[in-house]
Design a protein around this motif. Structure first.
Motif, short mmCIF file in Angstrom:
data_model
loop_
_atom_site.label_atom_id
_atom_site.label_comp_id
_atom_site.label_asym_id
_atom_site.label_seq_id
_atom_site.Cartn_x
_atom_site.Cartn_y
_atom_site.Cartn_z
N VAL A 18 -23.83 -9.80 37.11
CA VAL A 18 -24.64 -9.22 36.04
C VAL A 18 -25.37 -10.39 35.40
O VAL A 18 -24.76 -11.42 35.09
CB VAL A 18 -23.78 -8.48 34.99
CG1 VAL A 18 -24.63 -8.07 33.79
CG2 VAL A 18 -23.11 -7.26 35.61
N SER A 19 -26.67 -10.26 35.19
CA SER A 19 -27.47 -11.33 34.59
C SER A 19 -27.21 -11.44 33.10
O SER A 19 -26.94 -10.44 32.43
CB SER A 19 -28.96 -11.07 34.81
OG SER A 19 -29.25 -11.11 36.19
N SER A 20 -27.33 -12.68 32.60
CA SER A 20 -27.16 -12.94 31.17
C SER A 20 -28.23 -13.91 30.73
O SER A 20 -28.53 -14.88 31.44
CB SER A 20 -25.78 -13.54 30.92
OG SER A 20 -25.65 -13.95 29.57
N LEU A 21 -28.82 -13.67 29.58
CA LEU A 21 -29.78 -14.61 29.00
C LEU A 21 -29.08 -15.31 27.85
O LEU A 21 -28.84 -14.71 26.79
CB LEU A 21 -31.03 -13.87 28.53
CG LEU A 21 -32.21 -14.76 28.14
CD1 LEU A 21 -32.66 -15.63 29.32
CD2 LEU A 21 -33.36 -13.90 27.63
N GLY A 22 -28.71 -16.56 28.06
CA GLY A 22 -28.02 -17.34 27.04
C GLY A 22 -26.53 -17.11 27.05
O GLY A 22 -26.05 -16.02 27.39
N PRO A 23 -25.77 -18.14 26.68
CA PRO A 23 -24.30 -18.02 26.66
C PRO A 23 -23.80 -17.00 25.65
O PRO A 23 -22.72 -16.46 25.80
CB PRO A 23 -23.83 -19.44 26.31
CG PRO A 23 -25.01 -20.12 25.71
CD PRO A 23 -26.23 -19.47 26.27
N GLU A 27 -20.32 -13.09 27.64
CA GLU A 27 -19.11 -12.28 27.53
C GLU A 27 -19.41 -10.79 27.76
O GLU A 27 -18.68 -10.09 28.45
CB GLU A 27 -18.46 -12.48 26.15
CG GLU A 27 -17.12 -11.80 26.02
CD GLU A 27 -16.42 -12.10 24.70
OE1 GLU A 27 -15.45 -11.38 24.39
OE2 GLU A 27 -16.83 -13.03 23.98
N GLN A 28 -20.54 -10.33 27.21
CA GLN A 28 -20.96 -8.94 27.40
C GLN A 28 -21.27 -8.68 28.87
O GLN A 28 -20.92 -7.62 29.41
CB GLN A 28 -22.19 -8.65 26.54
CG GLN A 28 -22.68 -7.22 26.63
CD GLN A 28 -23.94 -6.99 25.79
OE1 GLN A 28 -24.47 -7.89 25.16
NE2 GLN A 28 -24.43 -5.77 25.80
N ALA A 29 -21.92 -9.63 29.55
CA ALA A 29 -22.23 -9.48 30.98
C ALA A 29 -20.94 -9.38 31.79
O ALA A 29 -20.82 -8.52 32.68
CB ALA A 29 -23.08 -10.65 31.46
N CYS A 70 -20.39 -13.56 37.47
CA CYS A 70 -20.10 -13.10 38.83
C CYS A 70 -18.61 -12.92 39.08
O CYS A 70 -17.78 -13.49 38.38
CB CYS A 70 -20.60 -14.13 39.85
SG CYS A 70 -22.30 -14.66 39.66
N LEU A 71 -18.33 -12.16 40.12
CA LEU A 71 -16.97 -12.06 40.66
C LEU A 71 -17.06 -12.39 42.14
O LEU A 71 -17.93 -11.86 42.85
CB LEU A 71 -16.40 -10.66 40.49
CG LEU A 71 -16.08 -10.22 39.07
CD1 LEU A 71 -15.60 -8.77 39.07
CD2 LEU A 71 -15.03 -11.12 38.43
N GLU A 82 -27.12 -2.38 36.83
CA GLU A 82 -27.21 -3.79 36.46
C GLU A 82 -26.41 -4.71 37.37
O GLU A 82 -26.53 -5.92 37.29
CB GLU A 82 -26.68 -3.98 35.03
CG GLU A 82 -27.57 -3.43 33.95
CD GLU A 82 -26.99 -3.75 32.59
OE1 GLU A 82 -27.26 -4.86 32.09
OE2 GLU A 82 -26.27 -2.90 32.04
N ILE A 83 -25.57 -4.14 38.22
CA ILE A 83 -24.71 -4.94 39.10
C ILE A 83 -25.51 -5.29 40.36
O ILE A 83 -26.03 -4.41 41.04
CB ILE A 83 -23.43 -4.20 39.51
CG1 ILE A 83 -22.74 -3.55 38.31
CG2 ILE A 83 -22.49 -5.12 40.29
CD1 ILE A 83 -22.21 -4.48 37.27
N GLY A 84 -25.59 -6.57 40.66
CA GLY A 84 -26.29 -7.01 41.87
C GLY A 84 -25.37 -7.78 42.79
O GLY A 84 -24.21 -8.05 42.44
N LEU A 85 -25.88 -8.10 43.97
CA LEU A 85 -25.14 -8.93 44.92
C LEU A 85 -25.91 -10.22 45.14
O LEU A 85 -27.15 -10.22 45.19
CB LEU A 85 -24.98 -8.20 46.25
CG LEU A 85 -24.08 -6.96 46.25
CD1 LEU A 85 -24.13 -6.27 47.61
CD2 LEU A 85 -22.65 -7.32 45.89
#
Length: 153
Positions: A18-23, A27-29, A70-71, A82-85
């Protein structure tokens, strides 16, 4: 802050992200990613969270740094929304292993890049990332057990 630093040849790694903009949004991502992964049976003791950094904090405003929560996957999965590979390609990496407070991450990264330059390595045109080996909230001293990876040529 003690670090074990080594050069490793790493295999290709497949990840859901899941993408995140900024640290501040990371946690939300991770929350969205875990919420998606749990009913699929992907959250096991062996599951490793990974953060990929698409920008450098040295050149991009802190709150604008693009990151991926990522996992690491051990089997093919289907994603949606929102989940990508994505994939981290096989290659050579400087790996710094740390047990540190969250406040020490920047210092650890900086030290690892200094080590890279002092030892004559050149960063490859790929993205650095972290693999987490614990949940810092469960550590008696609140420390993260984490490996930092810098791709090298």
């Amino acid at each position: 802050m003690n670090a074990k630093i080594e050069i490793k040849e790493m295999p290709k790694m497949d990840l859901a992200y899941v993408s995140s903009l900024g640290p501040q949004n990371l946690e939300q991502a991770y929350g969205k990613l875990i919420q998606w992964a749990t009913p699929q049976g992907l959250m096991t003791e062996q599951t490793k969270p990974v953060t990929i950094y698409h920008d450098s904090f040295k050149v991009t405003a802190h709150d604008k740094v693009r990151m991926s929560a990522c996992l690491l996957l051990n089997k093919p999965v289907k994603t949606e929304g929102e989940i990508g590979l994505t994939t981290i390609e096989a290659g050579k990496f400087i790996v710094g292993s740390f047990e540190i407070d969250l406040s020490e991450f920047e210092k650890a990264w900086t030290g690892l890049f200094v080590w890279m330059n002092q030892n004559g390595y050149k960063k490859a045109d790929r993205e650095p990332f972290e693999i987490y080996h614990n949940n810092f909230n469960d550590h008696p001293d609140g420390k993260a057990i984490v490996d930092f990876y810098i791709p090298i040529e």
